[in-house]
Motif scaffolding. Structure first.
Motif, PDB file in Angstrom:
ATOM      1  N   LEU A 127      18.606  58.565  33.920  1.00 37.50           N
ATOM      2  CA  LEU A 127      17.245  58.989  34.249  1.00 37.50           C
ATOM      3  C   LEU A 127      16.297  58.698  33.080  1.00 37.50           C
ATOM      4  O   LEU A 127      15.154  58.271  33.281  1.00 37.50           O
ATOM      5  N   LYS A 128      16.803  58.895  31.849  1.00 32.17           N
ATOM      6  CA  LYS A 128      16.009  58.602  30.644  1.00 32.17           C
ATOM      7  C   LYS A 128      15.720  57.095  30.571  1.00 32.17           C
ATOM      8  O   LYS A 128      14.596  56.673  30.309  1.00 32.17           O
ATOM      9  N   ARG A 129      16.765  56.295  30.841  1.00 31.28           N
ATOM     10  CA  ARG A 129      16.615  54.839  30.809  1.00 31.28           C
ATOM     11  C   ARG A 129      15.608  54.385  31.878  1.00 31.28           C
ATOM     12  O   ARG A 129      14.823  53.489  31.658  1.00 31.28           O
ATOM     13  N   GLY A 130      15.675  55.027  33.035  1.00 29.90           N
ATOM     14  CA  GLY A 130      14.748  54.699  34.125  1.00 29.90           C
ATOM     15  C   GLY A 130      13.301  54.888  33.724  1.00 29.90           C
ATOM     16  O   GLY A 130      12.436  54.072  34.037  1.00 29.90           O
ATOM     17  N   LYS A 131      13.044  55.994  32.998  1.00 29.73           N
ATOM     18  CA  LYS A 131      11.677  56.266  32.533  1.00 29.73           C
ATOM     19  C   LYS A 131      11.208  55.206  31.543  1.00 29.73           C
ATOM     20  O   LYS A 131      10.065  54.769  31.564  1.00 29.73           O
ATOM     21  N   ILE A 132      12.111  54.804  30.644  1.00 30.64           N
ATOM     22  CA  ILE A 132      11.737  53.853  29.590  1.00 30.64           C
ATOM     23  C   ILE A 132      11.615  52.425  30.140  1.00 30.64           C
ATOM     24  O   ILE A 132      10.642  51.731  29.888  1.00 30.64           O
ATOM     25  N   HIS A 134      11.798  51.411  33.426  1.00 29.63           N
ATOM     26  CA  HIS A 134      11.280  51.317  34.804  1.00 29.63           C
ATOM     27  C   HIS A 134      12.240  50.570  35.728  1.00 29.63           C
ATOM     28  O   HIS A 134      11.810  49.816  36.600  1.00 29.63           O
ATOM     29  N   ASP A 138      17.482  53.372  38.351  1.00 28.15           N
ATOM     30  CA  ASP A 138      17.704  54.485  37.420  1.00 28.15           C
ATOM     31  C   ASP A 138      16.671  55.604  37.544  1.00 28.15           C
ATOM     32  O   ASP A 138      16.814  56.652  36.936  1.00 28.15           O
ATOM     33  N   ILE A 139      15.601  55.367  38.299  1.00 27.92           N
ATOM     34  CA  ILE A 139      14.494  56.329  38.309  1.00 27.92           C
ATOM     35  C   ILE A 139      14.807  57.552  39.168  1.00 27.92           C
ATOM     36  O   ILE A 139      14.481  58.674  38.821  1.00 27.92           O
ATOM     37  N   ASP A 140      15.467  57.335  40.269  1.00 32.54           N
ATOM     38  CA  ASP A 140      15.640  58.347  41.300  1.00 32.54           C
ATOM     39  C   ASP A 140      17.017  59.024  41.164  1.00 32.54           C
ATOM     40  O   ASP A 140      18.035  58.366  41.135  1.00 32.54           O
TER      41      ASP A 140
END
Length: 194
Positions: A127-132, A134, A138-140
C-alpha cells in the motif's frame, strides 16, 4: 551463465535486491512485472492483454508470460548471469524456463532465493509502494489482498517436491535491505568461486 531466481510474495523486496545484485555483479535483471508495466505504458497489444489481469490482482496466464520472457532471454545470450525477479510463478513456468535454458545451452538454475515475510508487513509495504509509485495493482487493499491470496494459492508451493529444492536458500525478508544484500552477495560469491 549464472541463473538466479528471486522468489517470494509481492512486496517482499525482490525487485530492490535484484537491482542491487545486477549492479554489483553485472547480471541482467529480468522482472516480469517491469516488462509488463513497460508494455502497458507503451499500450502494446501485450500490455493491453496483461493489464486486464494485473489490475485485478491475478496472474497473467503462463503462455503470455513465458513467451514474453523467452523473447527477453534471447536478447541476453552473452550475459554473465540473469536474475529472474517474479518468475517463475507456476510449475509450468519452471519447466518452460528449464526448456529454454537447455535449448540454447545457457546453463541451469543455480540458486533460488526464497524471501519469507509476514502477511501484515507485505500489505503495509504494498500500500505504501502504491502511494509512492502509483502502481494500480498496489493502491487498492482488495487488489493487494487478492495478489497475496493468488501467491499463496498458485505460487508459494511450486518448488516443493522439485528436484531443485536443494538449491533454495531461505532469507528473512523483514531484515534491512543492506543485511539481505550482504547475505545474497556472499552466497553468489560462493557460487562464482566454488
Amino acid at each position: 551463465m549464472i541463473h538466479i531466481i528471486l522468489f517470494g510474495p509481492p512486496g517482499c523486496g525482490k525487485g530492490t535486491q535484484a537491482k542491487i545484485i545486477s549492479n554489483k555483479f553485472g547480471f541482467i535483471h529480468l522482472s516480469t512485472g517491469m516488462i509488463f508495466r513497460d508494455h502497458i505504458t507503451k499500450k502494446t497489444n501485450l500490455g493491453k492483454l496483461a493489464s486486464c489481469y494485473i489490475n485485478k490482482g491475478i496472474l497473467v496466464p503462463d503462455g503470455i508470460t513465458t513467451n514474453m520472457l523467452n523473447i527477453e532471454i534471447q536478447k541476453h545470450f552473452k550475459a554473465k548471469g540473469i536474475i529472474y525477479d517474479g518468475y517463475p510463478r507456476t510449475k509450468n513456468q519452471i519447466y518452460s524456463l528449464e526448456e529454454i535454458l537447455n535449448k540454447f545451452c545457457l546453463g541451469k538454475i543455480n540458486i533460488i532465493f526464497y524471501f519469507f515475510i509476514q502477511k501484515n508487513l507485505i500489505i503495509n509495504r504494498l500500500l505504501k509502494r502504491g502511494k509512492i509509485s502509483h502502481r494500480d495493482d498496489d493502491i487498492d487493499i482488495i487488489t493487494v489482498q487478492r495478489r497475496i491470496k493468488e501467491y499463496h494459492k498458485k505460487t508459494s508451493l511450486i518448488w516443493e517436491n522439485y528436484k531443485l529444492k536443494n538449491s533454495i536458500i531461505k532469507l528473512n525478508a523483514s531484515l534491512s535491505v543492506d543485511k539481505i544484500s550482504i547475505f545474497i552477495e556472499k552466497k553468489i560469491l560462493n557460487l562464482l568461486y566454488s
